[in-house]
Write a protein that holds these residues in place. Structure first.
Motif, PDB file in Angstrom:
ATOM      1  N   GLY A   1       8.394   3.315  15.793  1.00 57.41           N
ATOM      2  CA  GLY A   1      10.323   3.219  16.262  1.00 57.41           C
ATOM      3  C   GLY A   1      10.120   4.324  14.970  1.00 57.41           C
ATOM      4  N   GLY A   2       9.235   4.415  13.859  1.00 58.08           N
ATOM      5  CA  GLY A   2       9.583   5.668  13.277  1.00 58.08           C
ATOM      6  C   GLY A   2       8.506   6.745  13.574  1.00 58.08           C
ATOM      7  N   MET A   3       7.488   6.439  14.074  1.00 62.22           N
ATOM      8  CA  MET A   3       6.352   7.037  14.546  1.00 62.22           C
ATOM      9  C   MET A   3       6.615   8.031  15.655  1.00 62.22           C
ATOM     10  N   SER A   4       7.488   7.453  16.490  1.00 62.13           N
ATOM     11  CA  SER A   4       8.130   8.020  17.833  1.00 62.13           C
ATOM     12  C   SER A   4       9.704   8.747  16.899  1.00 62.13           C
ATOM     13  N   LEU A   5      10.205   8.149  16.855  1.00 58.91           N
ATOM     14  CA  LEU A   5      11.350   9.391  16.108  1.00 58.91           C
ATOM     15  C   LEU A   5      10.918   9.785  14.990  1.00 58.91           C
ATOM     16  N   LEU A   6      10.318  10.453  14.600  1.00 58.15           N
ATOM     17  CA  LEU A   6       9.976  10.962  13.926  1.00 58.15           C
ATOM     18  C   LEU A   6       8.737  12.539  14.204  1.00 58.15           C
ATOM     19  N   GLN A   7       8.418  12.302  16.149  1.00 59.08           N
ATOM     20  CA  GLN A   7       7.858  12.890  16.900  1.00 59.08           C
ATOM     21  C   GLN A   7       6.267  13.168  16.531  1.00 59.08           C
ATOM     22  N   LEU A   8       5.848  12.300  15.819  1.00 61.59           N
ATOM     23  CA  LEU A   8       4.277  12.559  15.405  1.00 61.59           C
ATOM     24  C   LEU A   8       3.816  12.308  16.741  1.00 61.59           C
TER      25      LEU A   8
END
Length: 231
Positions: free
Chosen positions: A78-85
């Motif tokens: 979720g964090g990687m997706s929200l940070l748009q990595l």
């Protein structure tokens, strides 16, 4: 069907519902801008497996290493997706988590608390105190430890297989830019396909390890497996 069997069946269905079905439906059906939008759909979808994982930890009243790792894995996704990595980072993470478990399984064999013993020998199913006493009486502790070592290789192999399949599935499906409805749709597909593509093959390998270990209990102790089963 016994009460225990009903409880296990119910637990499996609830697990499937909160970890796969609901997140998949939210990501695939509510990611458009006129609905929740890609960001809030992702947040809502991740809330279910994270919330369910934390609830399980609270209910069990004890820390389960694999459950904690599962919650951390979902939060990282979720964090990687929200940070748009870049999706490549998610693919690496998907491979890293089961890969880390495989390494820990093998390394822990040299410690006083081998993880494979925790995974395969369930105190609710087997009378472990009786098993330990029987092994001591037959001077078979080292022999049984060797059988556990073989199981450790099988379990580590299962998680290594999961690592490879996780990476391949993520690389194949996650091709759109994070923060878009298309990416959420791909994430939904990955979540839905994770069970048949990853969980089932790994479960088969783990079942082979359990079958092997249970068959060895009788051979090493000279008693039937049934004599160690809890009533």
């Amino acid at each position: 069907m016994s009460q225990t069997e009903k409880k296990k069946s119910s637990g499996f269905l609830v697990n499937l519902l909160f970890n796969i079905v609901i997140p998949t439906l939210i990501l695939s059906k509510l990611s458009e801008e006129h609905q929740l939008g890609p960001v809030w759909a992702l947040v809502a979808a991740l809330a279910f497996p994270v919330g369910f994982g934390l609830w399980e930890l609270q209910q069990s009243k004890k820390v389960n290493f694999l459950s904690v790792l599962g919650v951390i894995s979902v939060l990282l996704t979720g964090g990687m997706s929200l940070l748009q990595l870049d999706p490549a980072y998610i693919a690496i993470k998907e491979a890293a988590v089961p890969g880390l478990i495989a390494v820990i399984v093998l390394v822990s064999q040299r410690s006083k608390y081998p993880l494979v013993k925790k995974i395969l020998l369930n105190d609710e199913l087997l009378d472990l105190a009786k098993l330990d006493a029987c092994l001591k009486a037959n001077s078979a502790e080292q022999l049984f430890a060797a059988k556990l070592q073989n199981c450790a290789y099988l379990v580590a192999g299962a998680f290594t297989l999961s690592s490879v399949l996780n990476y391949g599935l993520a690389k194949y499906l996650l091709v759109s830019a994070p923060g878009t409805p298309a990416f959420n749709e791909e994430l939904a597909q990955m979540t839905a396909m994770s069970y048949p593509v990853i969980v089932l093959p790994v479960t088969v390998v783990l079942m082979v390890a359990i079958f092997y270990l249970f068959s060895q209990i009788g051979k090493v102790t000279g008693e039937s497996l049934e004599s160690f089963l809890r009533q």
